[in-house]
Scaffold this motif. Structure first.
Motif, PDB file in Angstrom:
ATOM      1  N   GLY A  35     181.479  96.204 -32.297  1.00  0.00           N
ATOM      2  CA  GLY A  35     182.058  97.120 -33.281  1.00  0.00           C
ATOM      3  C   GLY A  35     182.779  98.274 -32.639  1.00  0.00           C
ATOM      4  O   GLY A  35     183.871  98.667 -33.077  1.00  0.00           O
ATOM      5  N   GLY A  36     182.187  98.829 -31.567  1.00  0.00           N
ATOM      6  CA  GLY A  36     182.835  99.935 -30.867  1.00  0.00           C
ATOM      7  C   GLY A  36     184.162  99.518 -30.260  1.00  0.00           C
ATOM      8  O   GLY A  36     185.147 100.267 -30.302  1.00  0.00           O
ATOM      9  N   ARG A  37     184.206  98.326 -29.692  1.00  0.00           N
ATOM     10  CA  ARG A  37     185.454  97.861 -29.094  1.00  0.00           C
ATOM     11  C   ARG A  37     186.503  97.560 -30.156  1.00  0.00           C
ATOM     12  O   ARG A  37     187.690  97.872 -29.981  1.00  0.00           O
ATOM     13  N   HIS A  74     188.079 100.748 -31.316  1.00  0.00           N
ATOM     14  CA  HIS A  74     189.008 101.255 -30.301  1.00  0.00           C
ATOM     15  C   HIS A  74     190.327 100.479 -30.342  1.00  0.00           C
ATOM     16  O   HIS A  74     191.411 101.080 -30.280  1.00  0.00           O
ATOM     17  N   LEU A  75     190.243  99.168 -30.444  1.00  0.00           N
ATOM     18  CA  LEU A  75     191.462  98.350 -30.475  1.00  0.00           C
ATOM     19  C   LEU A  75     192.273  98.634 -31.740  1.00  0.00           C
ATOM     20  O   LEU A  75     193.507  98.656 -31.700  1.00  0.00           O
ATOM     21  N   ALA A  76     191.582  98.851 -32.852  1.00  0.00           N
ATOM     22  CA  ALA A  76     192.289  99.094 -34.110  1.00  0.00           C
ATOM     23  C   ALA A  76     193.008 100.435 -34.106  1.00  0.00           C
ATOM     24  O   ALA A  76     194.094 100.571 -34.680  1.00  0.00           O
ATOM     25  N   GLY A 126     184.733 102.933 -29.572  1.00  0.00           N
ATOM     26  CA  GLY A 126     184.780 103.895 -30.663  1.00  0.00           C
ATOM     27  C   GLY A 126     183.419 104.015 -31.332  1.00  0.00           C
ATOM     28  O   GLY A 126     182.861 103.012 -31.790  1.00  0.00           O
ATOM     29  N   ILE A 127     182.880 105.223 -31.372  1.00  0.00           N
ATOM     30  CA  ILE A 127     181.528 105.408 -31.885  1.00  0.00           C
ATOM     31  C   ILE A 127     181.407 104.987 -33.341  1.00  0.00           C
ATOM     32  O   ILE A 127     180.385 104.460 -33.770  1.00  0.00           O
ATOM     33  N   TRP A 128     182.493 105.184 -34.121  1.00  0.00           N
ATOM     34  CA  TRP A 128     182.402 104.837 -35.548  1.00  0.00           C
ATOM     35  C   TRP A 128     182.193 103.337 -35.725  1.00  0.00           C
ATOM     36  O   TRP A 128     181.360 102.906 -36.522  1.00  0.00           O
ATOM     37  N   GLY A 141     175.794 116.394 -37.726  1.00  0.00           N
ATOM     38  CA  GLY A 141     175.889 117.265 -36.563  1.00  0.00           C
ATOM     39  C   GLY A 141     176.895 116.761 -35.545  1.00  0.00           C
ATOM     40  O   GLY A 141     177.701 117.536 -35.003  1.00  0.00           O
ATOM     41  N   TYR A 142     176.859 115.467 -35.295  1.00  0.00           N
ATOM     42  CA  TYR A 142     177.788 114.911 -34.302  1.00  0.00           C
ATOM     43  C   TYR A 142     179.236 115.055 -34.764  1.00  0.00           C
ATOM     44  O   TYR A 142     180.109 115.473 -33.998  1.00  0.00           O
ATOM     45  N   THR A 143     179.515 114.710 -36.005  1.00  0.00           N
ATOM     46  CA  THR A 143     180.898 114.758 -36.483  1.00  0.00           C
ATOM     47  C   THR A 143     181.431 116.185 -36.558  1.00  0.00           C
ATOM     48  O   THR A 143     182.630 116.410 -36.380  1.00  0.00           O
TER      49      THR A 143
END
Length: 339
Positions: A78-80, A83-85, A110-112, A241-243
């Protein structure tokens, strides 16, 4: 990403933070990539801390490792994909390298996407073990954000995710890296050619996020102990908190990124939207902490809390027999040996 600065920066009278001279070491033919090692270390910390919190909250031991078998691969994919998107031009645009899309060890998660697809994997693992997903998410939340902090060290070794030029004492020196065998520029796999003369001194935004992530981990642990949060609110507090920090740190970054709504980095927009959703969840979701159902302990092969141990049940069964039943059972070898 490779730095894009024209000249070198004099640091004769200033002491800045140096970058590593390389991000890859070779053990014979085997490359040891700092970015990959940091990701692995983060995963190990997240599982270890998550397991301790999960058991402390009343869950059966060993569950976090079992769920991680599903969540971690889903999260990496999912993270990759995220990132690609959001950076597809680098790989599929003019002059792009589609094969590089598979080189996850060079950076680009990508963390999301990692959280979204990782949650799907965690849901599958939790269903197989009879664990409520919110209960699991609350237990592992601090470990996840600590793992993100460790992962940011990989950006340090890759000389990426930095901000604009600065003269602050904690400015980060960026060096030109080259392949020693060919002399070609190689920002990720090369070696710094002149550490005495950096080509730029920039804001270490990866370090800002690392520190912020550790602060978020401390905050949610404190809030969980103080207010006994449940129903996924610890996880939502982590997301909020992170966002919040990512929103402002993202505004400082100068590396190439997909832009939306004119000239806004896409992760700025995503951070704002997810922050509002997480705050709403924390504000409106109520209820006591979940309890782990007894079947989850059965699936884990352990006794549920408060259950009578098997040996005690056997002893109690023998003790409840009548003398005649006990004598008959003893003749058949059904009673334990007597001293």
């Amino acid at each position: 990403m490779a730095p894009r600065y024209g000249g070198r920066v004099s640091t004769a009278f200033l002491a800045y933070l140096p970058s590593p001279d390389r991000g890859v070491w070779h053990l014979g033919p085997i490359p040891l990539r700092a970015y990959a090692l940091c990701i692995i270390a983060g995963i190990v910390v997240a599982i270890w801390w998550g397991e301790k919190r999960f058991v402390a909250r009343g869950g059966p031991a060993g569950t976090v490792v079992d769920v991680a078998v599903w969540a971690v691969p889903f999260g990496l994919v999912g993270g990759r994909l995220y990132h690609l998107a959001t950076d597809w031009r680098t790989y599929f645009g003019p002059g792009g390298d589609p094969v590089a899309a598979l080189k996850i060890w060079e950076g680009g998660l990508g963390i999301w996407g990692a959280i979204a697809l990782g949650a799907v994997g965690a849901w599958i693992g939790c269903r197989r073990r009879g664990i409520p997903l919110p209960f699991f998410a609350d237990a592992v939340a601090p470990g996840i954000v600590a793992a993100q902090a460790i992962g940011r060290l990989g950006n340090y070794f890759n000389q990426e995710l930095y901000g604009g030029p600065t003269t602050l004492p904690w400015g980060l020196e960026i060096y030109e890296r080259m392949d020693p065998s060919t002399g070609a520029s190689d920002p990720l796999g090369g070696i710094a050619v002149d550490t005495a003369n950096p080509i730029a001194v920039v804001h270490p935004t990866f370090l800002y996020e690392l520190i912020w992530n550790l602060a978020v981990a401390a905050l949610i642990v404190w809030a969980d102990r103080r207010f006994r949060l449940g129903r996924g609110r610890v996880f939502a507090l982590y997301v909020a908190g992170y966002t919040l920090g990512r929103f402002f740190i993202e505004l400082m970054r100068t590396d190439p990124a997909t832009r939306v709504f004119g000239d806004i980095r896409i992760n700025v927009v995503v951070s704002a939207v997810i922050f509002l959703a997480a705050v709403a969840y924390v504000a409106f979701v109520r209820g006591p902490r979940e309890t782990v159902p007894p079947e989850a302990f059965v699936l884990a092969g352990v006794e549920p809390p408060g259950a009578e141990p098997a040996d005690d049940r056997a002893a109690a069964t023998v003790g409840d027999r009548s003398p005649e039943e006990a004598d008959g059972a003893e003749e058949n070898g059904d009673t334990p040996d007597r001293p």
